[in-house]
Design a protein around this motif. Structure first.
Motif: not given
Length: 315
Positions: A228-243
């Motif tokens: 298993s793997f996972s991330g723990t960040s949320v806002k990673t790129n200001g140009w990404d609409v999903s952040d």
């Protein structure tokens, strides 16, 4: 209410996530040339591809194939129970096995795809070499808990969201579009729903709270590897609409590390390779449009690296 904005926005982001075509391979390699084919399985609000051209795992299947892997991309219902999705996956595995003479598969599932591939392993263990999950919803999602508890069955939000999910399913050509249902999926993705599922399919479970599980588990006499793997960040790129959307859903977790939709501990299953990549829930599949953080590791390279791990594991 905030939770209504969050889910509808996530639905929209999932559609936006699929607007780019996978880039053609630049060269042929062998890094991902695994003994057993790889199957990629999408999560909630997900898809295999849109209109036969747009991949959920953005630029991943083509790159893996370019590095020597045989890759299948599953088409399962974007909003149903784990068991329902798992049965769809199994039927496709049987078709691929019959067509191409495959004996076993390396299953990789993102989000709700994590429990989905575990269902397949627990149901047809002779067909599964390994189970790998990326931000798997193994212990549910607090987002599903909150939204499910605050959504009125048959209400306006429920109907609108279900209609949107059915559109996604229809665009992918999934054959079970009519079965798509928001609240059914939220029940499966809830903490309670996950606990019930885990009681039936415990292979690979962590042995302690937020701990790790075995790297191998035996199901009906068949040894299967679990990662298993996972991330723990949320806002990673200001140009990404999903952040911005994920920043809202992340609030449901309080101080708990999460990727915007899945908590760090909830993603643990089997051997935990890494649970704090600087990715949010969509970065983990190289979406939206590959706009991950500038200092974050390349998700596509991650899948190639893991395929290489699987290559050496089954020599």
């Amino acid at each position: 209410m905030k939770f209504k904005l969050s889910l509808s926005s996530v639905c929209a982001a999932a559609v936006v996530a699929g607007v780019a075509l996978a880039a053609p391979a630049a060269h042929a390699g062998v890094q991902a040339k695994t003994k057993y084919p790889i199957v990629l399985v999408h999560g909630f609000i997900g898809f295999d591809n849109i209109l036969g051209a747009v991949n959920y795992f953005y630029d991943v299947p083509g790159t893996l194939r370019n590095e020597g892997a045989t890759v299948y991309v599953a088409s399962v219902n974007p909003s149903q129970t784990t068991e329902f999705r798992g049965e769809e996956l199994i039927q496709q595995m049987k078709q691929w096995a019959a067509k191409d003479g495959v004996t076993k598969f390396n299953l990789i599932g993102h989000s709700h795809g994590g429990p989905t591939v575990r269902y397949a392993a627990g149901t047809v263990p002779t067909m599964v070499a390994s189970v790998s999950t990326v931000a798997g919803t193994h212990f549910g999602s607090k987002v599903a808990d909150v939204i499910g508890a605050n959504t009125t069955p048959g209400g306006g939000f429920d109907q609108a969201a279900t209609a949107g999910l059915k559109l996604i399913s229809w665009l992918t050509g999934n054959k079970t579009t009519s079965n798509t249902d928001l609240l059914t999926a939220l029940g499966a993705l809830s903490s309670e729903g996950a606990a019930k599922f885990n009681a039936k399919f415990p292979a690979g479970a962590p042995t302690t709270t937020c701990g790790v599980g075995p790297d191998k588990a035996t199901i009906a006499g068949n040894s299967i590897r679990f990662y298993s793997f996972s991330g723990t960040s949320v806002k990673t790129n200001g140009w990404d609409v999903s952040d911005a959307i994920l920043a809202e859903t992340a609030k449901y977790f309080g101080s708990e590390p999460n990727d915007g939709l899945v908590g760090r501990c909830a993603s643990h299953w089997g051997k935990v390779i890494k649970d704090n990549y600087t990715w949010n829930h969509l970065d983990e599949i190289n979406q939206v449009l590959g706009t991950i953080g500038s200092s974050s590791p390349d998700p596509v390279a991650f899948y190639v690296q893991h395929a290489n791990r699987l290559k050496w594991a089954f020599l």
